[in-house]
Design a protein around this motif. Sequence first.
Motif, PDB file in Angstrom:
ATOM      1  N   LEU A   5      47.755  42.828  37.297  1.00 19.91           N
ATOM      2  CA  LEU A   5      46.801  42.799  36.191  1.00 19.91           C
ATOM      3  C   LEU A   5      46.370  44.231  35.939  1.00 19.91           C
ATOM      4  N   THR A   6      46.723  44.746  34.776  1.00 18.40           N
ATOM      5  CA  THR A   6      46.403  46.123  34.406  1.00 18.40           C
ATOM      6  C   THR A   6      45.430  46.085  33.242  1.00 18.40           C
ATOM      7  N   LEU A   7      44.339  46.821  33.389  1.00 16.41           N
ATOM      8  CA  LEU A   7      43.281  46.813  32.384  1.00 16.41           C
ATOM      9  C   LEU A   7      42.848  48.241  32.084  1.00 16.41           C
ATOM     10  N   THR A   8      42.678  48.553  30.819  1.00 15.71           N
ATOM     11  CA  THR A   8      42.047  49.815  30.487  1.00 15.71           C
ATOM     12  C   THR A   8      40.584  49.713  30.908  1.00 15.71           C
ATOM     13  N   GLU A   9      40.075  50.778  31.485  1.00 11.66           N
ATOM     14  CA  GLU A   9      38.682  50.832  31.911  1.00 11.66           C
ATOM     15  C   GLU A   9      37.773  50.376  30.775  1.00 11.66           C
ATOM     16  N   GLY A  10      36.893  49.426  31.079  1.00 12.48           N
ATOM     17  CA  GLY A  10      35.949  48.931  30.084  1.00 12.48           C
ATOM     18  C   GLY A  10      36.362  47.641  29.393  1.00 12.48           C
ATOM     19  N   VAL A  11      37.625  47.206  29.577  1.00 12.67           N
ATOM     20  CA  VAL A  11      38.042  45.945  28.959  1.00 12.67           C
ATOM     21  C   VAL A  11      37.241  44.789  29.548  1.00 12.67           C
ATOM     22  N   LEU A  12      37.099  44.779  30.859  1.00 11.91           N
ATOM     23  CA  LEU A  12      36.283  43.760  31.531  1.00 11.91           C
ATOM     24  C   LEU A  12      35.085  44.428  32.183  1.00 11.91           C
ATOM     25  N   PRO A  13      33.953  43.752  32.194  1.00 14.09           N
ATOM     26  CA  PRO A  13      32.823  44.296  32.929  1.00 14.09           C
ATOM     27  C   PRO A  13      33.192  44.458  34.409  1.00 14.09           C
ATOM     28  N   VAL A  14      32.726  45.531  35.016  1.00 15.47           N
ATOM     29  CA  VAL A  14      33.012  45.792  36.423  1.00 15.47           C
ATOM     30  C   VAL A  14      32.598  44.578  37.254  1.00 15.47           C
ATOM     31  N   GLY A  15      33.484  44.148  38.128  1.00 12.95           N
ATOM     32  CA  GLY A  15      33.219  43.011  39.002  1.00 12.95           C
ATOM     33  C   GLY A  15      33.839  41.712  38.529  1.00 12.95           C
ATOM     34  N   THR A  16      34.245  41.648  37.268  1.00 14.30           N
ATOM     35  CA  THR A  16      34.847  40.409  36.769  1.00 14.30           C
ATOM     36  C   THR A  16      36.355  40.368  36.991  1.00 14.30           C
ATOM     37  N   GLU A  17      36.929  41.466  37.484  1.00 20.03           N
ATOM     38  CA  GLU A  17      38.361  41.506  37.750  1.00 20.03           C
ATOM     39  C   GLU A  17      38.764  40.420  38.745  1.00 20.03           C
ATOM     40  N   LYS A  18      37.933  40.207  39.763  1.00 21.92           N
ATOM     41  CA  LYS A  18      38.215  39.179  40.776  1.00 21.92           C
ATOM     42  C   LYS A  18      38.229  37.794  40.143  1.00 21.92           C
ATOM     43  N   LYS A  19      37.308  37.550  39.217  1.00 17.43           N
ATOM     44  CA  LYS A  19      37.294  36.266  38.506  1.00 17.43           C
ATOM     45  C   LYS A  19      38.572  36.102  37.694  1.00 17.43           C
ATOM     46  N   ALA A  20      39.001  37.172  37.051  1.00 20.22           N
ATOM     47  CA  ALA A  20      40.228  37.110  36.246  1.00 20.22           C
ATOM     48  C   ALA A  20      41.416  36.753  37.122  1.00 20.22           C
TER      49      ALA A  20
END
Length: 138
Positions: A5-20
């Motif tokens: 899972l690659t995301l540009t910084e700011g696409v998801l709020p910090v900490g929601t990556e684990k939920k994704a």
Amino acid sequence: MPLTLTLTEGVLPVGTEKKAVQQITDSFLKNHGLTGNTVMTPNITANVHIVPKGMSFSGGKEFLGAWAEWKVPSFALADRAIQKQHFAEVTDIIYKLSGGKQPKDNIYANVVHAVDGGWNLDGIAMTNEEIGEAISKG
């Protein structure tokens, strides 16, 4: 079966990556009829890569993007209906976790299939048939 899972910084709020990661993993398992499978579940792994703003491009111009890439045996994500359902869910997961700010047309998903016999579970190189046998026990 790694998910990148690659995301540009700011696409998801910090900490929601684990939920994704959890929600995308759950979607993959559900769409393959493997929810709760004790062999497959721990073999769904993931890496999250955050790309600094200004280092993601579309058409050569900076933008904010999200990419979900699976590397799986050739039988996984091979059915068109499963592809459509899972990738639609991946898009919705990222979109919702972004608070509706990440445009759906800037959320990408793809799959790379491994050569039969080129997959390793529990330290053993397995063919598609051997993986199927292992999954059927879980």
